[in-house]
Design an enzyme around this catalytic site. Structure first.
Site, PDB file in Angstrom:
ATOM      1  CE  LYS A 127      39.225  37.231  42.844  1.00  0.00           C
ATOM      2  NZ  LYS A 127      38.250  37.099  43.934  1.00  0.00           N
ATOM      3  CG  PHE A 182      36.294  34.818  49.909  1.00  0.00           C
ATOM      4  CD1 PHE A 182      37.118  34.719  51.025  1.00  0.00           C
ATOM      5  CD2 PHE A 182      36.650  35.706  48.908  1.00  0.00           C
ATOM      6  CE1 PHE A 182      38.273  35.488  51.143  1.00  0.00           C
ATOM      7  CE2 PHE A 182      37.809  36.481  49.015  1.00  0.00           C
ATOM      8  CZ  PHE A 182      38.618  36.373  50.129  1.00  0.00           C
ATOM      9  CG  ASP A 197      31.115  39.058  46.143  1.00  0.00           C
ATOM     10  OD1 ASP A 197      31.654  39.286  45.041  1.00  0.00           O
ATOM     11  OD2 ASP A 197      31.751  38.886  47.199  1.00  0.00           O
TER      12      ASP A 197
HETATM   13  C1  LIG Z   1      38.284  37.691  45.246  1.00  0.00           C
HETATM   14  C2  LIG Z   1      36.944  37.930  45.814  1.00  0.00           C
HETATM   15  C3  LIG Z   1      36.702  39.031  46.659  1.00  0.00           C
HETATM   16  C4  LIG Z   1      37.806  39.942  47.137  1.00  0.00           C
HETATM   17  O1  LIG Z   1      38.390  40.647  46.116  1.00  0.00           O
HETATM   18  P1  LIG Z   1      39.764  41.463  46.387  1.00  0.00           P
HETATM   19  O2  LIG Z   1      40.008  42.181  45.099  1.00  0.00           O
HETATM   20  O3  LIG Z   1      40.802  40.452  46.715  1.00  0.00           O
HETATM   21  O4  LIG Z   1      39.505  42.375  47.518  1.00  0.00           O
HETATM   22  C5  LIG Z   1      35.410  39.237  47.078  1.00  0.00           C
HETATM   23  N1  LIG Z   1      34.404  38.423  46.712  1.00  0.00           N
HETATM   24  C6  LIG Z   1      34.607  37.366  45.915  1.00  0.00           C
HETATM   25  C7  LIG Z   1      33.443  36.515  45.518  1.00  0.00           C
HETATM   26  C8  LIG Z   1      35.872  37.078  45.441  1.00  0.00           C
HETATM   27  O5  LIG Z   1      36.078  35.996  44.677  1.00  0.00           O
END
Ligand SMILES: *Cc1c(COP(=O)(O)O)cnc(C)c1O
Length: 387
Positions: free
Chosen positions: A241, A128, A212
């Protein structure tokens, strides 16, 4: 009839106040928050140091734009460089935007270094990476992509096996993008050995390794960054986050040699790294340090894992515990959504990850008493489910 678009499935509850790991709804009912707003409020709600920093900054200066120097941005960049070993930072406002920046930087760097044909990025099954067109394309999940065709060219999905990745590397490949622990996809740690193998593969083939860490970063796994546990330094890391404890802020960190591909005018963001966001991020990083929250997350995370393992022994619908620190997945032999509802009824907020995994993300400063309280509520909810 709501005037809001219908793109979220929401629970019929609205929270009006928070303190630490607790939330209160409109009726004054108390809840224990094991979601941290999806790994965002890592220091808990209304953390006094973050609140004070935001208040002071709001009274001073909110925004000027990136046309001018922003000293707070330089301070946060320096701090992140010290913490990560990646010496350059770019700031934006969300995880998807941080990943967009990483995708653009990877292409820019690789095309300058190896030629215009370099553009393809490999991503993994169950990944994701966000909801923008590029990041939803990077995300290997048909459900999130349906109806949004044509997707972005330049991505290729591979199995979570080093041999499969090696085989997928072609002439156009420029980078591999992975979450060290896949969050949304079901709390699947890729493991130190896999990440080390990936580093080696990238080095052998002249590829950039992008982690990520939008969910795993900022202490969540009992390390400031999940890559530390694997002993692997990526070329680019994305964060968001937990970085602002609720103030929207994202960041991309990169090695100097890679970051140098971004010259003036190559990429940008109007809001990115504005004084308000940077005051919050600086307060978060300082508080994590001062309060020893990375170590705390590791210690309480181990306790958490043991207690979850005890539940697995006790309830036949549970099949295992995954994750690290305070990013934990409880695997079920059925969809996890009904258990989330039962937990909510009992006053415990939890999440799903994928179809059959319950995801638990309490704040890093969770007390032992709150952990016990949460485990008690979870056990009751599991019993409710069995009734
Ligand atoms: C939440 C998340 C995203 C997206 O972040 P947003 O602030 O919602 O755009 C991307 N990568 C990972 C691993 C995430 O958990």
């Amino acid at each position: 009839m709501s005037s809001l678009m219908n793109n979220y499935g929401r629970f019929p509850v609205a929270f009006v106040r928070g303190q630490g790991s607790k939330l209160w709804d409109e009726a004054g009912r108390e809840y224990l928050d094991f979601t941290s707003g999806i790994a965002v409020t890592n220091l808990g709600h209304a953390h006094p140091k973050v609140t004070a920093a935001i208040q002071a900054q709001a009274e001073t200066l909110l925004h000027t734009s990136n046309l001018y120097r922003i000293p707070l941005q330089e301070q946060v960049a320096t701090k992140l460089a010290e913490l990560s070993g990646l010496s350059k930072a770019f700031f934006c406002n969300s995880g998807a935007e941080a990943n967009e920046a990483a995708i653009k930087l990877a292409r820019k760097h690789s095309q300058a270094k190896h030629g215009a044909h370099k553009h393809e990025i490999l991503t993994l099954h169950d990944s994701f990476h966000g909801r923008t067109l590029a990041t939803v394309t990077a995300t290997c999940k048909p459900k999130f992509q349906e109806g949004f065709a044509p997707l972005m060219p330049g991505f290729r999905y591979v199995e979570k096996e080093l041999a499969a990745i090696e085989q997928a590397i072609g002439d156009a490949t420029c980078a591999v993008l992975v979450e060290p622990i896949q969050g949304e996809g079901g709390v699947h740690p890729l493991g130190a050995e896999f990440l080390q193998g990936l580093r080696k593969l990238c080095d052998q083939n002249g590829l950039l390794l992008i982690f990520d860490e939008v969910q795993t970063g900022i202490g969540r796994t009992g390390h400031m960054f999940a890559f530390e546990a694997a002993g692997v330094l990526p070329d680019i890391v994305t964060l968001a986050k937990g970085l602002g404890n609720g103030v929207p802020v994202g960041a991309m960190l990169a090695k100097e040699e890679v970051a140098s591909a971004f010259g003036p005018g190559t990429h940008g963001s109007t809001f990115g790294g504005n004084p308000l966001a940077m005051a919050a991020a600086l307060a978060v990083l300082t508080a994590i340090e001062e309060e020893g929250l990375v170590q705390r997350a590791r210690a309480i995370g181990e306790e958490f894992e043991q207690k979850l393992a005890q539940l697995v022994d006790k309830f036949s619908c549970l099949t295992g515990v995954r994750g690290q620190g305070l990013l934990r997945g409880l695997a079920l032999n059925r969809p996890a959504a009904p258990l989330v509802t039962k937990c909510l009824e009992r006053g415990l907020l939890v999440l799903t990850a994928g179809e059959n995994t319950l995801r638990l993300l309490p704040p890093l400063n969770l007390s032992a008493e709150e952990l016990d309280l949460g485990m008690g509520l979870l056990e009751q909810a599991l019993s409710d489910l069995a009734d």
